[in-house]
Design a protein around this motif. Structure first.
Motif, mmCIF file in Angstrom:
data_model
loop_
_atom_site.group_PDB
_atom_site.id
_atom_site.type_symbol
_atom_site.label_atom_id
_atom_site.label_comp_id
_atom_site.label_asym_id
_atom_site.label_seq_id
_atom_site.Cartn_x
_atom_site.Cartn_y
_atom_site.Cartn_z
ATOM 1 N N GLU A 287 31.250 39.283 36.169
ATOM 2 C CA GLU A 287 29.825 38.980 35.959
ATOM 3 C C GLU A 287 29.219 38.195 37.120
ATOM 4 N N ASN A 288 30.076 37.665 37.988
ATOM 5 C CA ASN A 288 29.607 36.924 39.167
ATOM 6 C C ASN A 288 29.890 37.686 40.460
ATOM 7 N N ALA A 289 30.063 38.989 40.361
ATOM 8 C CA ALA A 289 30.482 39.783 41.521
ATOM 9 C C ALA A 289 29.465 39.780 42.651
ATOM 10 N N GLU A 290 28.191 39.674 42.329
ATOM 11 C CA GLU A 290 27.149 39.698 43.357
ATOM 12 C C GLU A 290 26.945 38.292 43.911
ATOM 13 N N PRO A 291 27.133 38.083 45.206
ATOM 14 C CA PRO A 291 26.989 36.738 45.783
ATOM 15 C C PRO A 291 25.549 36.231 45.684
ATOM 16 N N PRO A 292 25.352 34.931 45.624
ATOM 17 C CA PRO A 292 24.004 34.368 45.651
ATOM 18 C C PRO A 292 23.286 34.742 46.949
ATOM 19 N N ALA A 293 21.996 34.906 46.875
ATOM 20 C CA ALA A 293 21.208 35.264 48.060
ATOM 21 C C ALA A 293 21.213 34.114 49.067
ATOM 22 N N GLY A 294 21.140 34.481 50.346
ATOM 23 C CA GLY A 294 21.007 33.488 51.397
ATOM 24 C C GLY A 294 22.292 32.893 51.912
ATOM 25 N N LEU A 295 23.437 33.313 51.361
ATOM 26 C CA LEU A 295 24.710 32.749 51.800
ATOM 27 C C LEU A 295 25.369 33.556 52.906
ATOM 28 N N GLY A 296 24.806 34.714 53.247
ATOM 29 C CA GLY A 296 25.429 35.552 54.263
ATOM 30 C C GLY A 296 26.678 36.224 53.750
ATOM 31 N N LEU A 297 26.658 36.631 52.477
ATOM 32 C CA LEU A 297 27.812 37.261 51.844
ATOM 33 C C LEU A 297 27.403 38.536 51.134
ATOM 34 N N VAL A 298 28.329 39.498 51.077
ATOM 35 C CA VAL A 298 28.134 40.725 50.306
ATOM 36 C C VAL A 298 29.403 40.976 49.499
ATOM 37 N N GLN A 299 29.265 41.700 48.404
ATOM 38 C CA GLN A 299 30.423 41.979 47.555
ATOM 39 C C GLN A 299 31.384 42.928 48.264
ATOM 40 N N ARG A 300 32.676 42.703 48.058
ATOM 41 C CA ARG A 300 33.683 43.567 48.664
ATOM 42 C C ARG A 300 34.931 43.606 47.781
ATOM 43 N N THR A 301 35.446 44.793 47.522
ATOM 44 C CA THR A 301 36.658 44.949 46.729
ATOM 45 C C THR A 301 37.882 44.942 47.635
ATOM 46 N N ILE A 302 38.902 44.187 47.226
ATOM 47 C CA ILE A 302 40.191 44.180 47.920
ATOM 48 C C ILE A 302 41.166 44.944 47.029
ATOM 49 N N PRO A 303 41.567 46.148 47.406
ATOM 50 C CA PRO A 303 42.443 46.952 46.543
ATOM 51 C C PRO A 303 43.783 46.272 46.277
#
Length: 328
Positions: free
Chosen positions: A220-236
């Motif tokens: 439920e927290n997979a999407e990073p907060p805006a403005g942090l310079g982060l994007v979601q990424r899956t590590i298999p």
């Protein structure tokens, strides 16, 4: 080549052209982080392409990027790889620039962006035999949150929070990036949260020495907060030889931006941007850690206004630019 004399003439001609290009090149200073990181590899590799296009980049590695940003705002540095959240912290007077107030916002006006770089992925690492299988198990433990005064502190504490732990529920440990992995192996903290290119050889070697487990943020927290310079990424699962996760891990990827001082010439900003955009495929072909570059949005995560030279390139290339980045 069958004709040595012909080969020699061509070699001498190439050397003459190279020397002439170096002599005529415009020189700029640039700072970035560790040579083995994506944010270090990109400018290192691009230096030769920029040189071919008449820009001699004097690159300094292993720098603290929050300090590089300040040097650039003061005119002591031409260019640097900058975390977007460091720029927004400078504008807002937040840590690590707390106390600067309006002065920070005024200095930020001296910065312009060129493009973003999809950088390394944050990995939250524990030893598999530590008993820590989720962030809940890390309550009360020692967690590495990046170097002192670095912009990574905000990013890592946000990752830990997205995993379910609030500040105060764990002991935050700060140390230089270069010492982090060794300190983890020496038992100085229980959770290492650090950036690695996906499939990193260094992390593979660490996992071979002792089995590891990667901690995931909550779905439920997979999407990073805006403005942090982060994007979601899956590590298999099983990305690394000794990784014991049976399911894929939800992680966050850092996005950095190449920024320059405001008064850098339009032509230099244009050449830096154009050369990078036209050589992204060559960079990807030469290094597996840069496979994302050709398909990445060059403006993803950028939050500083574009330099007019870069804006000119994007308009010529037909790349849509958010209006928020066109204010100069």
């Amino acid at each position: 080549m069958n004709n040595p004399a012909k080969w020699l003439r061509r070699s001498l001609c190439f050397m003459a052209v190279s020397v002439a290009a170096t002599v005529n090149a415009e020189q700029i200073s640039m700072e970035t982080v560790a040579p083995s990181s994506v944010a270090g590899i990109v400018p290192q590799t691009m230096a030769s392409f920029w040189a071919q296009d008449g820009v001699d980049v004097q690159l300094s590695m292993n720098q603290t990027l929050t300090k590089s940003l300040l040097k650039m705002t003061q005119g002591a540095l031409d260019s640097a790889v900058v975390p977007p959240n460091a720029y927004s912290a400078l504008v807002g007077g937040r840590a690590p620039y707390a106390g600067m107030g309006d002065k920070g916002a005024a200095l930020a006006q001296n910065v312009r962006s060129l493009f973003s770089i999809p950088a390394s992925v944050y990995h939250a690492i524990v030893w598999n035999d530590s008993g820590i299988r989720s962030w809940a198990d890390a309550e009360g433990k020692r967690i590495f949150i990046g170097p002192p005064a670095g912009s990574a502190n905000e990013q890592i504490t946000s990752i830990v929070k997205a995993g379910g732990l609030s500040e105060g529920q764990y002991e935050a440990v700060k140390a230089p990036w270069g010492a982090a992995a060794q300190n983890f192996q020496d038992g100085q903290f229980d959770v290492l949260v650090s950036t690695y290119g996906l499939g990193s050889q260094a992390l593979s070697e660490l996992s071979l020495s002792r089995d590891i487990r990667l901690l995931s943020v909550k779905p439920e927290n997979a999407e990073p907060p805006a403005g942090l310079g982060l994007v979601q990424r899956t590590i298999p699962a099983h990305t690394y030889p000794g990784q014991q996760n049976e399911a894929d891990v939800i992680g966050w990827q850092a996005v950095l931006m190449l920024a320059v001082k405001k008064d850098l010439s339009d032509e230099l900003a244009y050449e830096l941007t154009k050369s990078y955009m036209e050589n992204r495929q060559a960079l990807a072909d030469g290094n597996a850690l840069l496979q994302e570059l050709p398909s990445a949005n060059p403006l993803a995560g950028v939050n500083a206004p574009l330099h007019p030279g870069a804006l000119r390139y994007y308009r010529e290339a037909g790349i849509e630019v958010p209006e928020s980045l066109t204010v100069n």
